[in-house]
Design an enzyme around this catalytic site. Structure first.
Site, short mmCIF file in Angstrom:
data_model
loop_
_atom_site.label_atom_id
_atom_site.label_comp_id
_atom_site.label_asym_id
_atom_site.label_seq_id
_atom_site.Cartn_x
_atom_site.Cartn_y
_atom_site.Cartn_z
N HIS A 183 0.84 -1.20 0.00
CA HIS A 183 0.00 0.00 0.00
C HIS A 183 0.87 1.25 0.00
O HIS A 183 1.89 1.30 0.69
CB HIS A 183 -0.92 -0.01 1.23
N SER A 184 0.50 2.24 -0.79
CA SER A 184 1.16 3.54 -0.82
C SER A 184 2.63 3.39 -1.24
O SER A 184 2.93 2.84 -2.30
CB SER A 184 1.02 4.24 0.54
#
Length: 613
Positions: free
Chosen positions: A321-322
């Site tokens: 994520h991210s």
């Protein structure tokens, strides 16, 4: 005739040579089989045949589809800035107590693994290198780093493999990978179960090592045939000091900015000094900063090599994520692995600068143009980080010091249009993975269709140049020396010194100033509140007479009565200054007004008009 015989002779020799080689191979084959040499960890089944290309049997595609139940097996921690030699592993046992921290790092709760993590597999085609040993990959990356561009490989170095990958069309599978990325914020408090993979120091008593570096969580299915590596993403804290946010900000600005946070807002945190002028930067300088050993990409490569030592025969999937999603995608492009990311920062820009191997027919400077990468980027339109728009002057990313200027993703994008479907506003709060799970992934009935990004380019306003890497910054200072020559003065001996100077007689200086001025001499017959209302009747130009000033000449040469502030003897000037005033008319007012003007009765006077010479 001789030429024809020569060709026949060469053909017979080639046929004899090939037959001899086959005969020798058949004679040596039993000996090779009976040998008990230990197998290499990098050996492949086709390495024993030096004559025939590897024949990979075509598997039934239905065998690549299935269901996997994953459990957390290990947590790897790779140090970067403060502890670059740190690499630790925590093996998850039934008695291991884990805690889950909130995304802002303020709350924590006990981790629960009662809910099974089930994901489906589906055939995925990936174009990747045939030889993917870590040592070979490192050679390609080193060559790209030394030359400044990706290594040029032949078409035979690449293969088109169809393997079991994550089923991105299944909603439950996508939710499972998203939950794995949410669990990347797990920390182990007050335990001594961490094992040092390598490192020169004992970090068991250190309180800061868990806040420095890259963390990866390893999930495996029941047969250990498929494992998932989940990398930790950026914490949402905007200011330094909360966990790994400082390191995350440095990596964000290094990988996803046009020039390491330079050339934009003064709020951006600068992580290199490679800008040379406005929108002009040294690309060699940027690449060297990105390849430092304390960067997240290098840590991800090291983490992957250690995980594959534990599971050498397993099929590896990646998720994140991210920032963790971007590192996941870069790792997948390097080794040709399927990757599923969530709200990942656009990573085509660092993929081009790192010199990742690129197949023939594709521009290595535009990795977003590649097909068959096996990368799938899930996100929604209200997330400015995922959409590549979190870089304006008033954006939260800018105020937090993040310089996220990249806009292009590699692979395929799977976009939820929450702006049109739900009327959401673009906001940084929608970037959090837990909000994505509860408000997007679980709410939509179907997953979006994935498609590659079309016509996307990064940093179009910038100009980059390459150098040999040996430049150093020099500062040139220009010094201007001004020499002032004092005016010549006459030096004399003071015969009569006083308290505040010499009391000798002074000299006489005559200054003559001649100037011509234009004056207007009139008599006001009709005064008004704000001046005279008479019309202008005449203009007389009169030259100003010469003004001669003569300074007094002191006649005494000695002081008979000295005082505290000079000589008290009387002086006798030799000449008196005279001044001749300019001619002019004088008018007297017998009845002045209360505020201004004159109330005398009007008189008439004749003024001759003269013609100027």
């Amino acid at each position: 005739m001789k030429s024809h015989q020569g060709h026949q002779k060469k053909r017979r020799m080639r046929e004899m040579g090939f037959s001899t080689l086959l005969l020798g191979a058949s004679l040596l084959l039993p000996v090779s089989v009976s040998a008990s040499a230990p197998p290499s960890i990098y050996s492949r089944p086709y390495d024993s045949s030096p004559f025939l290309s590897p024949q990979i049997p075509l598997e039934d595609l239905s065998s690549l589809s299935g269901t996997h139940e994953f459990t957390l097996r290990h947590i790897f921690h790779r140090g970067t800035y403060q502890h670059p030699d740190l690499h630790r592993r925590l093996d998850i046992q039934p008695h291991t107590q884990l805690w889950v921290l909130s995304e802002d790092g303020t709350d924590k709760e006990a981790a629960e693994f009662d809910t099974p993590l089930i994901a489906s597999s589906h055939p995925v085609t990936i174009q990747r290198l045939a030889d993917r040993r870590p040592s070979v990959i490192e050679e390609h990356l080193l060559a790209a780093r030394m030359s400044g561009s990706a290594s040029v490989l032949s078409e035979s170095d690449w293969v088109m493999d169809t393997l079991a990958g994550p089923d991105v069309t299944d909603k439950n599978s996508v939710l499972t990978f998203a939950k794995m990325t949410a669990n990347d914020y797990i920390q182990e408090p007050d335990t001594e179960d961490w094992q040092d993979i390598h490192g020169r120091f004992n970090y068991s008593s250190s309180f800061g090592w868990q806040t420095d570096g890259l963390r990866g969580h390893i999930y495996a299915d029941k047969t250990n045939s498929t494992i998932v590596i989940s990398l930790k993403g950026t914490s949402p804290a905007l200011f330094d000091g909360a966990g790994t946010t400082t390191n995350d900000k440095l990596n964000d600005n290094l990988y996803f900015s046009c020039c390491c946070g330079q050339g934009g807002s003064y709020l951006w945190r600068q992580v290199c000094d490679c800008q040379k002028s406005a929108f002009t930067a040294n690309l060699t300088c940027i690449i060297e900063a990105m390849n430092d050993e304390n960067r997240y990409y290098r840590a991800a490569l090291d983490l992957y090599s250690n995980v594959t030592e534990l599971y050498p025969d397993a099929n590896v999937w990646l998720t994140g994520h991210s920032l963790g999603g971007a590192m996941t995608s870069l790792l997948g492009l390097t080794y040709g692995l399927p990757a599923v990311t969530f709200e990942a920062v656009p990573e085509a820009l660092p993929a081009a600068r790192l010199g990742l191997p690129s197949p023939p027919g594709h521009d290595p400077r535009l990795p977003q143009s590649r097909r068959y990468t096996g990368a799938y980027h899930f996100g929604h339109t209200a997330d400015p980080v995922y959409m590549g728009t979190c870089n304006g002057v008033s954006s939260v990313c800018t105020w937090g010091g993040y310089a996220m200027e990249s806009a292009c993703h590699t692979g395929q994008m799977c976009v939820y249009d929450t702006v049109d479907d739900k009327g959401w506003r673009v906001a940084i709060g929608t970037h959090r993975i837990k909000a994505v799970i509860s408000d997007v992934l679980e709410v939509y009935d179907d997953v979006p269709q994935c498609a590659p990004e079309e016509e996307c380019y990064d940093c179009e306003l910038w100009k980059f140049f390459r150098s040999n890497g040996s430049e150093h910054t020099t500062t040139t200072t220009t010094t201007t020396t001004t020499t002032t020559t004092p005016p010549s003065t006459s030096t004399s001996t003071c015969k009569t010194p006083g308290w505040w100077g010499c009391l000798d007689e002074s000299t006489t200086t005559t200054a003559t100033s001649t100037s011509t001025t234009s004056t207007s001499t009139t008599t006001c017959k009709t005064p008004g509140w704000f001046g005279c209302k008479d019309p202008t009747t005449s203009t007389t130009a009169t030259p100003e007479p010469s003004l001669t000033t003569t300074l007094p000449l002191m006649t005494s040469t000695t002081c008979a009565h000295p005082g505290w502030f000079g000589c008290r003897d009387p002086t006798s000037p030799t000449s008196t200054p005279t001044q001749t005033p300019p001619p002019g008319d004088t008018t007297s007012c017998e009845s002045p007004g209360f505020f201004w003007g004159c109330w005398d009765p009007k008189t008439t006077s004749d003024h001759p008009i003269t013609t100027p010479p």
